[in-house]
Design a protein around this motif. Structure first.
Motif, PDB file in Angstrom:
ATOM      1  N   HIS A  19      13.759   8.464   8.010  1.00 39.86           N
ATOM      2  CA  HIS A  19      13.156   8.256   6.651  1.00 39.86           C
ATOM      3  C   HIS A  19      13.987   7.542   5.757  1.00 39.86           C
ATOM      4  O   HIS A  19      15.147   7.542   5.888  1.00 39.86           O
ATOM      5  CB  HIS A  19      12.533   9.542   6.373  1.00 39.86           C
ATOM      6  CG  HIS A  19      13.627  10.534   6.007  1.00 39.86           C
ATOM      7  ND1 HIS A  19      14.164  11.335   6.919  1.00 39.86           N
ATOM      8  CD2 HIS A  19      14.291  10.824   4.785  1.00 39.86           C
ATOM      9  CE1 HIS A  19      15.024  12.099   6.378  1.00 39.86           C
ATOM     10  NE2 HIS A  19      15.169  11.783   5.027  1.00 39.86           N
ATOM     11  N   ASP A  22      13.036   6.498  -1.381  1.00 45.87           N
ATOM     12  CA  ASP A  22      12.678   5.572  -2.300  1.00 45.87           C
ATOM     13  C   ASP A  22      13.588   5.950  -3.799  1.00 45.87           C
ATOM     14  O   ASP A  22      14.099   6.867  -3.920  1.00 45.87           O
ATOM     15  CB  ASP A  22      11.213   5.323  -2.546  1.00 45.87           C
ATOM     16  CG  ASP A  22      10.367   6.216  -3.279  1.00 45.87           C
ATOM     17  OD1 ASP A  22      10.879   7.286  -3.905  1.00 45.87           O
ATOM     18  OD2 ASP A  22       9.273   6.335  -3.127  1.00 45.87           O
ATOM     19  N   ARG A  26      11.441  10.141  -3.558  1.00 49.36           N
ATOM     20  CA  ARG A  26      10.523  10.788  -2.728  1.00 49.36           C
ATOM     21  C   ARG A  26      10.777   9.967  -1.319  1.00 49.36           C
ATOM     22  O   ARG A  26      11.366   8.979  -1.025  1.00 49.36           O
ATOM     23  CB  ARG A  26       9.010  10.039  -3.150  1.00 49.36           C
ATOM     24  CG  ARG A  26       8.574  10.731  -4.517  1.00 49.36           C
ATOM     25  CD  ARG A  26       7.153  10.505  -4.526  1.00 49.36           C
ATOM     26  NE  ARG A  26       7.252   8.949  -4.766  1.00 49.36           N
ATOM     27  CZ  ARG A  26       6.438   8.147  -5.838  1.00 49.36           C
ATOM     28  NH1 ARG A  26       6.515   8.965  -6.818  1.00 49.36           N
ATOM     29  NH2 ARG A  26       6.511   7.112  -5.961  1.00 49.36           N
ATOM     30  N   ARG A  28       9.849   8.860   2.385  1.00 49.69           N
ATOM     31  CA  ARG A  28       8.928   7.966   2.943  1.00 49.69           C
ATOM     32  C   ARG A  28       9.209   7.347   4.407  1.00 49.69           C
ATOM     33  O   ARG A  28      10.449   7.303   4.659  1.00 49.69           O
ATOM     34  CB  ARG A  28       8.790   6.594   2.109  1.00 49.69           C
ATOM     35  CG  ARG A  28       9.925   5.642   2.054  1.00 49.69           C
ATOM     36  CD  ARG A  28       9.769   4.384   1.143  1.00 49.69           C
ATOM     37  NE  ARG A  28      10.807   3.563   1.359  1.00 49.69           N
ATOM     38  CZ  ARG A  28      11.201   2.635   0.811  1.00 49.69           C
ATOM     39  NH1 ARG A  28      10.251   2.041  -0.183  1.00 49.69           N
ATOM     40  NH2 ARG A  28      12.327   1.820   0.730  1.00 49.69           N
ATOM     41  N   PRO A  32       7.134   0.758   7.286  1.00 50.22           N
ATOM     42  CA  PRO A  32       5.901   1.130   6.636  1.00 50.22           C
ATOM     43  C   PRO A  32       4.495   1.445   7.235  1.00 50.22           C
ATOM     44  O   PRO A  32       3.583   2.088   6.853  1.00 50.22           O
ATOM     45  CB  PRO A  32       5.859  -0.281   5.868  1.00 50.22           C
ATOM     46  CG  PRO A  32       7.123  -0.987   5.913  1.00 50.22           C
ATOM     47  CD  PRO A  32       7.702  -0.285   7.249  1.00 50.22           C
ATOM     48  N   ASP A  33       4.381   0.974   8.521  1.00 48.39           N
ATOM     49  CA  ASP A  33       3.211   1.325   9.434  1.00 48.39           C
ATOM     50  C   ASP A  33       3.592   2.445  10.267  1.00 48.39           C
ATOM     51  O   ASP A  33       2.588   2.911  11.146  1.00 48.39           O
ATOM     52  CB  ASP A  33       3.012  -0.038  10.231  1.00 48.39           C
ATOM     53  CG  ASP A  33       4.129  -0.402  11.082  1.00 48.39           C
ATOM     54  OD1 ASP A  33       5.091   0.193  10.886  1.00 48.39           O
ATOM     55  OD2 ASP A  33       3.866  -0.978  12.036  1.00 48.39           O
ATOM     56  N   VAL A  36       2.308   9.164   9.894  1.00 51.34           N
ATOM     57  CA  VAL A  36       2.747  10.500   9.175  1.00 51.34           C
ATOM     58  C   VAL A  36       2.112  11.622   9.520  1.00 51.34           C
ATOM     59  O   VAL A  36       0.747  11.653   9.702  1.00 51.34           O
ATOM     60  CB  VAL A  36       2.918  10.229   7.616  1.00 51.34           C
ATOM     61  CG1 VAL A  36       3.278  11.622   6.953  1.00 51.34           C
ATOM     62  CG2 VAL A  36       3.396   9.109   7.164  1.00 51.34           C
ATOM     63  N   HIS A  78       3.463  10.701  -1.553  1.00 43.28           N
ATOM     64  CA  HIS A  78       2.496   9.734  -2.031  1.00 43.28           C
ATOM     65  C   HIS A  78       2.260   8.690  -1.207  1.00 43.28           C
ATOM     66  O   HIS A  78       1.707   7.474  -1.515  1.00 43.28           O
ATOM     67  CB  HIS A  78       3.231   9.254  -3.193  1.00 43.28           C
ATOM     68  CG  HIS A  78       3.289   9.981  -4.477  1.00 43.28           C
ATOM     69  ND1 HIS A  78       2.403  10.566  -5.192  1.00 43.28           N
ATOM     70  CD2 HIS A  78       4.512  10.892  -4.724  1.00 43.28           C
ATOM     71  CE1 HIS A  78       2.938  11.665  -5.949  1.00 43.28           C
ATOM     72  NE2 HIS A  78       4.243  11.765  -5.769  1.00 43.28           N
ATOM     73  N   GLY A  79       2.022   8.819   0.096  1.00 43.32           N
ATOM     74  CA  GLY A  79       1.781   7.997   1.217  1.00 43.32           C
ATOM     75  C   GLY A  79       0.300   8.483   1.858  1.00 43.32           C
ATOM     76  O   GLY A  79      -0.197   9.664   1.589  1.00 43.32           O
ATOM     77  N   THR A  80      -0.122   7.900   2.884  1.00 43.21           N
ATOM     78  CA  THR A  80      -1.111   8.395   3.539  1.00 43.21           C
ATOM     79  C   THR A  80      -0.346   9.200   4.830  1.00 43.21           C
ATOM     80  O   THR A  80       0.588   9.450   5.391  1.00 43.21           O
ATOM     81  CB  THR A  80      -1.539   7.101   4.684  1.00 43.21           C
ATOM     82  OG1 THR A  80      -2.284   6.136   3.672  1.00 43.21           O
ATOM     83  CG2 THR A  80      -2.695   7.944   5.694  1.00 43.21           C
ATOM     84  N   HIS A  82      -1.803  11.061   8.228  1.00 48.29           N
ATOM     85  CA  HIS A  82      -2.538  10.401   9.037  1.00 48.29           C
ATOM     86  C   HIS A  82      -3.400  11.719   9.659  1.00 48.29           C
ATOM     87  O   HIS A  82      -4.289  11.856  10.082  1.00 48.29           O
ATOM     88  CB  HIS A  82      -2.101   9.641  10.323  1.00 48.29           C
ATOM     89  CG  HIS A  82      -1.528   8.246   9.429  1.00 48.29           C
ATOM     90  ND1 HIS A  82      -0.432   8.138   8.914  1.00 48.29           N
ATOM     91  CD2 HIS A  82      -2.369   6.988   9.449  1.00 48.29           C
ATOM     92  CE1 HIS A  82      -0.388   6.884   8.611  1.00 48.29           C
ATOM     93  NE2 HIS A  82      -1.386   6.363   8.774  1.00 48.29           N
ATOM     94  N   ARG A 106      -7.346  15.061   0.568  1.00 49.49           N
ATOM     95  CA  ARG A 106      -7.084  13.737   1.365  1.00 49.49           C
ATOM     96  C   ARG A 106      -8.362  13.933   2.719  1.00 49.49           C
ATOM     97  O   ARG A 106      -8.082  14.119   3.859  1.00 49.49           O
ATOM     98  CB  ARG A 106      -5.930  14.025   2.168  1.00 49.49           C
ATOM     99  CG  ARG A 106      -4.900  14.136   1.268  1.00 49.49           C
ATOM    100  CD  ARG A 106      -3.380  14.116   1.855  1.00 49.49           C
ATOM    101  NE  ARG A 106      -2.242  14.087   1.256  1.00 49.49           N
ATOM    102  CZ  ARG A 106      -1.594  12.840   1.074  1.00 49.49           C
ATOM    103  NH1 ARG A 106      -1.817  11.899   1.518  1.00 49.49           N
ATOM    104  NH2 ARG A 106      -0.477  12.877   0.153  1.00 49.49           N
TER     105      ARG A 106
END
Length: 147
Positions: A19, A22, A26, A28, A32-33, A36, A78-80, A82, A106
């Motif tokens: 990971h 940022d 946080r 991330r 990017p794809d 999670v 703060h991301g998706t 899954h 979510r």
């Protein structure tokens, strides 16, 4: 059955970058794809095996020791997310209550519940009985990510 050997505490192991952090501090995913996965289980061994298995399969994994920790992680990420992989029986907030709350916050997250009990929690809910082989966990998560 697949087996994991966890590193001895006194040994130094190379750390692979799984990971990035940022500028706001946080976590991330490094890619990017990268899907999670949030794993919630009060058993440290199960949580670690799940994390290692899913990271090896290419997922970005967040782990929590109970349902309340999982909700805190979800709210701070703060991301998706899954897929939520959660034990049914946990202290503070069990897997069923966690599932309900996280789906309110979510609605697109997929949920995989795990339990050592022979009873399935709900019809129509993805379920993985414990004990499981690591390949079974990876396969079930992959199915959910792809749907």
């Amino acid at each position: 059955m697949e087996h994991f050997l966890l590193p001895d505490e006194g040994r130094s192991q190379p750390l692979a970058l799984k990971h990035e952090i940022d500028i706001s501090g946080r976590l991330r995913p490094a890619q990017p794809d990268q899907p999670v996965i949030l794993v919630a289980d009060d058993e440290v061994a199960i949580r670690n095996i799940a994390r290692l298995t899913l990271e090896e399969a290419g997922y970005f994994v967040l782990t929590a020791g109970d349902g309340e920790q999982a909700l805190d992680l979800s709210r701070g990420f703060h991301g998706t997310i899954h897929v939520l992989v959660s034990d049914v029986m946990m202290p503070k907030l069990d897997g069923m209550a966690l599932r309900e709350q996280i789906l309110r916050e979510r609605p697109t997250v997929k949920v995989l519940l795990m339990s050592g009990s022979t009873d399935r929690p709900l019809e129509g809910v993805a379920f993985l009985p414990k004990p499981f082989e690591t390949g079974q966990l990876e396969h079930r998560v992959q199915e959910l990510v792809q749907t």
